[in-house]
Structures are given as structure tokens and as C-alpha cells.
Scaffold this active site. Structure first.
Site, PDB file in Angstrom:
ATOM      1  N   ASP A   9       0.844  -1.282   0.007  1.00  0.00           N
ATOM      2  CA  ASP A   9      -0.218   0.096   0.058  1.00  0.00           C
ATOM      3  C   ASP A   9       1.162   1.188  -0.002  1.00  0.00           C
ATOM      4  O   ASP A   9       1.531   1.534   1.010  1.00  0.00           O
ATOM      5  CB  ASP A   9      -1.006   0.034   1.305  1.00  0.00           C
ATOM      6  CG  ASP A   9      -2.204   0.881   1.173  1.00  0.00           C
ATOM      7  OD1 ASP A   9      -2.057   1.770   0.414  1.00  0.00           O
ATOM      8  OD2 ASP A   9      -2.890   0.868   1.761  1.00  0.00           O
ATOM      9  N   CYS A  44      -4.881   5.047  -3.940  1.00  0.00           N
ATOM     10  CA  CYS A  44      -5.228   3.621  -3.875  1.00  0.00           C
ATOM     11  C   CYS A  44      -6.636   2.966  -4.167  1.00  0.00           C
ATOM     12  O   CYS A  44      -6.456   1.983  -5.186  1.00  0.00           O
ATOM     13  CB  CYS A  44      -5.741   3.371  -2.135  1.00  0.00           C
ATOM     14  SG  CYS A  44      -4.193   3.830  -1.332  1.00  0.00           S
ATOM     15  N   ASP A 279       0.200  -0.483  -4.920  1.00  0.00           N
ATOM     16  CA  ASP A 279      -1.011   0.173  -5.738  1.00  0.00           C
ATOM     17  C   ASP A 279      -0.452   1.441  -6.311  1.00  0.00           C
ATOM     18  O   ASP A 279      -1.366   2.123  -6.996  1.00  0.00           O
ATOM     19  CB  ASP A 279      -2.370   0.188  -4.915  1.00  0.00           C
ATOM     20  CG  ASP A 279      -2.086   0.888  -3.380  1.00  0.00           C
ATOM     21  OD1 ASP A 279      -0.872   1.063  -3.213  1.00  0.00           O
ATOM     22  OD2 ASP A 279      -2.880   0.997  -2.540  1.00  0.00           O
ATOM     23  N   ASN A 280       0.480   2.114  -5.643  1.00  0.00           N
ATOM     24  CA  ASN A 280       1.065   3.623  -6.268  1.00  0.00           C
ATOM     25  C   ASN A 280       2.172   3.642  -5.314  1.00  0.00           C
ATOM     26  O   ASN A 280       2.737   2.980  -4.530  1.00  0.00           O
ATOM     27  CB  ASN A 280      -0.038   4.637  -5.941  1.00  0.00           C
ATOM     28  CG  ASN A 280      -0.626   4.810  -4.494  1.00  0.00           C
ATOM     29  OD1 ASN A 280      -1.780   4.289  -4.511  1.00  0.00           O
ATOM     30  ND2 ASN A 280       0.204   5.317  -3.566  1.00  0.00           N
TER      31      ASN A 280
END
Length: 504
Positions: A9, A44, A279-280
């Protein structure tokens, strides 16, 4: 084959190798590292929706982290969830499927069915209610709420996910292939490390690259408004956050080691594909922005992607331009599903994983984001006017309603380029030549060749309206690209109308 996916995350590419030593040894060194892996939206919920659907945000319609932005909304549940790759894996490929961790930021919201909602496609469901936490959270255990407190030995979420995953590997059916997705909270805020790791990395601070703590000149107004130099308190805050993020990753490293060893003991490791990604990305002081994501620059859109598995040679790096919309098609391809039956925008990485020669691949992809912002002014920063959000005490705001942009990120034999347009009154444009300027300091929009600008503008319009196979057509610097400047004028209104109608 078995398939195991670890999803971090908000993990910055530059920051994962040191705290994840075992992960690098067990996945990267035993397989392939994609050094040009990206997300089409650096936030997200849109990014996770892209992983699950294999689609760009303009096709899955999740635009931010709120229910109003379609994050885990009833509409998402009705229109997109039945066609995610796990749903196809279970229904069409006979896989037993296991999910543990953070799903989508608004999962469990009462207005969207609460934690009783179990998305189609999951045989075993252990999903976190709402956003990342480490203690004091609720899990949906196959649709039933289970509350956790603050006792480390039974409640620390990363370890709870590890134990649930080990139990699944111990007791799953041996007559069906398996797919697991483990979405850890780390290294997302509140950056709570396990007790045994609170003293780790005491001398670590955020990287001081050439774009650290400098004014973002010639950039969108949101970047230009950041205070330069940053206050000492902001620098201390981001350094502390960076260190704590690394500390939280040590528990993830333990989790991955435990699961890989369990697969080895079970005799299943050699027939299991293992993916590790995020996710990023995340920024920590670049262009004087303290900490966040949701910007168009490399530090926010670039992510790690490590893969090991059958037929993948060890210690490889791959330079191809890949995106998280490729994960769904890749996993379905591994499972033997006919990708022509899907509506996914991404491409299967399986030929790259197997080292096949003469693979036709993309040279560009789309980045798109709709800025968040409040109708009113931030009460602590009234001078910035309405529409800003995520503001720090010294009135550096990380987002705004007109932080709404779309980019073409191009990587070919001759060009390493990013072209971006903002959906604002200025129609502000940013262009970066990453060969000469890897830290994206100099916006060359006013000096680059006009023909390139026109081609990139046209390509951006095409990608913003693409779906499925049309998202994989040749990019500007592919030999197969055909450019008809007359189309720019007949279609020019299309981009602005689509942006407002589709996104807002």
C-alpha cells in the site's frame, strides 16, 4: 499453477529494497524485476480497481477513494465486481481463491452493504473494513464482522494476515489450483511498526534527490504553491514517516518469507507464480510536497513489480513498459483463460515472463486522475481559495479539484517522455524528457517540437477514449503509428467533454 500476489500500500520504488531483503532474495533474485512498472492512477482505490478489472479508470469509473467516486459503491459492485479477474478465475478456471487484507478504501461502508458484502470470486474472504490500519480494526471474515484490538500477539494486522494465509495453505483443497491475494497495510499511514522493529533504521531519512525540497517551477499551480524551502518541522515529519514506513515493511518481509517457506514445505513452490507490487508510489519532499501521492510524476506512478514462477529464469530485469492493468490478464493467461473473452485494457505479461523473443509490446500507456477537493475553502488555509484538500499545517495542499489531468507516458527505443494535460482553465501542459531529466525538474512543453506536441495530444485523446484492444494500439513512437493531423480538429472537443462527463 498456483498463483500468489502480494500487494503493498503506497510503496515507493526507491524505498523497498533495503527493508525487504528477504523478499528480494526470494522473489526478485529467483525471478524477474520489471524496472518500468506503473499505475494508471496514483491513488489507492482507482489503482486497486485497475488491478482487479484490468481496466483504465475511465473504463471502471472508480475515480477517487470515496463512495461518491465509485470506490466500493453499489454501482461498482453491480457493474464491475462480477467481471474482475478473481471472479473469472473461480467461475471459469476452477480456482479456489483467497483474499486477505485491504480491498478498496470504502469497503464495508454501510451504504454499500457493510462487511456482509463478499465480492463474487472469493472462496475465502478476510477483508479489512475501510482503509489501512495496524490495530483496532474490523475484518470481514466471509461476511461476518470480526473485531481486533491492540494486543500485538493477536491483533497486529500484518501478522494476522500471515497466519490466515498459512492456515489457507495448510488446509486448502489439493484437488483445485489456488489463487491468493494478500494486501498488507504497510507501508501506508499510520505507519505503526511491530514492537520488535521500532528501533530499526534509526539513521534513515528520505532520499535527497535533485528534486527534493526545490520549487516546482513551470508546473501546475498546485505544485507551485508548495512552500520552498520546507519548514524544519515538515522535513522532520517526512523523515520520521519514511523511517516508520521502512519499519512496517520488515513485518511484510517476514510474512513473505513464511509463505514462500510454507509453499516449499508443501512441495508447491516450483509450480507457483508469485507477484509482488504496490497500488501506487509515494512522495517525500520532492518539489517541496511533504508526503502523499496523486501527482503525475515518477515517484507517485512508478511501482515495484517482482515475479517468480515456473519457466521464469532467475535474476532477470525487464525494461518493457508495464502497468497494473496487466496483472489481471497475466493471471488469467496463466490459468489458461481466453483473454479475448474479457474487456480488459491490459496485456498479458506471460510472454515476457517466459522470455519469448520478438514480442510485440506497447510503447506508451495512459495516466489519468480526477482531483479531489471541497466546495469550500480549507479553514486553515483560506488564502488558497475553494477546492483544495489534504493541506498541511503550513498550508501546503496535496490535492485540489483541478488537479485533474491525463498523461501519455512513452518509453521506446528513442524516447523516454511524459506528456500531460490538465483539465483546468489554462489547459496547463507538462512535458518531460526523462532521458535528460529523470527527476522531472524541467517542463519542456514550451520548447519541444510542435509536431511532437500535436502527436502526443492526439494520442492522449485516443487513449482517453480507448477500451479493450484499442488501448493497445501502436503509440506515437511505434513503427505502426499513423497520425492524421486533420483528426485533431474534428475530435478536439472530445477530450474536454469526455473528461467532464465521464469523470465528474
Amino acid at each position: 499453477p498456483g498463483i500468489l500476489t502480494f500487494l503493498a500500500d503506497t510503496l515507493l520504488v526507491l524505498s523497498f529494497q533495503t527493508p525487504l531483503k528477504k523478499t528480494n532474495a526470494l522473489i526478485a533474485q529467483m525471478g524477474i524485476t520489471f524496472i518500468n512498472a506503473y499505475v494508471p492512477s496514483a491513488l489507492c482505490c482507482p489503482s486497486r480497481a485497475s488491478i482487479l478489472t484490468g481496466k483504465y479508470p475511465h473504463n471502471h469509473h472508480v475515480v477517487n477513494n470515496t463512495l461518491e467516486g465509485n470506490c466500493s459503491s453499489k454501482l461498482w459492485q453491480k457493474i464491475q465486481e462480477p467481471y474482475t479477474f478473481p471472479a473469472l478465475l473461480k467461475a471459469m478456471c476452477g480456482y479456489q481463491t483467497f483474499f486477505a487484507g485491504k480491498y478498496l478504501n470504502e469497503y464495508g461502508a454501510e451504504d454499500a452493504g457493510g462487511v456482509g458484502h463478499v465480492p463474487p470470486g472469493w472462496s475465502f474472504w478476510y477483508a479489512l473494513e475501510k482503509n489501512s490500519k495496524y490495530y483496532n480494526y474490523t475484518l470481514s471474515v466471509n461476511g461476518k464482522a470480526r473485531r481486533h484490538g491492540e494486543n500485538y500477539s493477536v491483533d497486529y494486522l500484518t501478522d494476522v494476515l500471515a497466519n490466515m494465509s498459512l492456515d489457507f495453505l495448510e488446509y486448502k483443497s489439493n484437488f483445485e489450483p489456488f489463487f491468493m491475494m494478500i494486501a498488507t497495510p504497510a507501508p501506508h499511514s499510520p505507519w505503526t511498526p511491530a514492537p520488535q522493529y521500532t528501533k530499526s533504521f534509526q539513521n534513515v531519512s528520505a532520499p535527497r534527490n535533485s528534486n527534493f525540497n526545490i520549487h516546482g517551477k513551470n508546473k501546475h499551480w498546485l505544485i507551485r504553491q508548495a512552500k520552498t524551502p520546507m519548514t524544519n518541522s515538515s522535513i522532520q515529519f517526512l523523515d520520521d514517516a519514511y523511517r516508520k514506513r521502512w519499519q512496517t515493511l520488515l513485518s511484510v518481509d517476514d510474512l513473505i518469507e513464511k509463505l514462500v517457506k510454507k509453499l516449499e514445505v508443501n512441495g508447491e513452490l516450483d509450480n507457483t507464480y508469485i507477484f509482488y507490487t504496490s497500488d501506487n508510489g509515494f512522495h517525500t519532499g520532492q518539489f517541496s510536497l511533504p508526503i502523499d501521492k496523486r501527482q503525475l510524476y515518477e515517484f507517485d506512478i512508478k511501482v515495484p513489480l517482482l515475479v517468480r514462477g515456473p519457466g521464469i529464469k532467475p535474476n532477470q530485469t525487464n525494461k518493457m513498459l508495464v502497468a497494473n492493468i496487466d496483472l489481471g490478464p497475466t493471471i488469467l493467461d496463466i490459468a489458461g483463460y481466453d483473454l479475448n473473452k474479457t474487456q480488459m485494457d491490459g496485456m498479458s505479461l506471460l510472454p515476457l515472463l517466459r522470455g519469448e523473443k520478438n514480442v510485440t509490446w506497447r510503447s506508451d500507456f495512459l495516466v489519468e486522475y480526477q482531483g479531489e477537493g471541497y466546495n469550500g475553502s480549507d479553514p486553515t488555509c483560506p488564502g488558497l481559495g475553494p477546492g483544495v484538500t489534504h493541506c498541511f499545517p503550513d498550508c501546503v495542499c496535496e490535492d485540489s479539484y483541478n488537479n485533474t489531468y491525463a498523461c501519455v507516458r512513452t518509453l521506446s527505443a528513442s524516447w523516454d517522455l511524459q506528456y500531460c494535460e490538465f483539465d483546468d482553465r489554462e489547459v496547463f501542459v507538462e512535458v518531460y524528457n526523462l532521458t535528460a531529466d529523470p527527476h522531472q525538474i524541467n517542463n519542456i512543453a514550451k520548447t519541444i517540437d510542435q509536431e511532437i506536441l500535436e502527436k502526443m495530444n492526439y494520442r492522449l485523446m485516443m487513449l482517453q477514449s480507448c477500451s479493450g484492444a484499442t488501448c493497445r494500439t501502436p503509440g506515437v513512437f511505434d513503427p505502426g503509428y499513423r497520425f492524421d493531423p486533420r483528426l485533431m480538429f474534428s475530435n478536439h472537443g472530445l477530450r474536454a467533454r469526455r473528461f467532464s462527463a465521464q469523470f465528474l
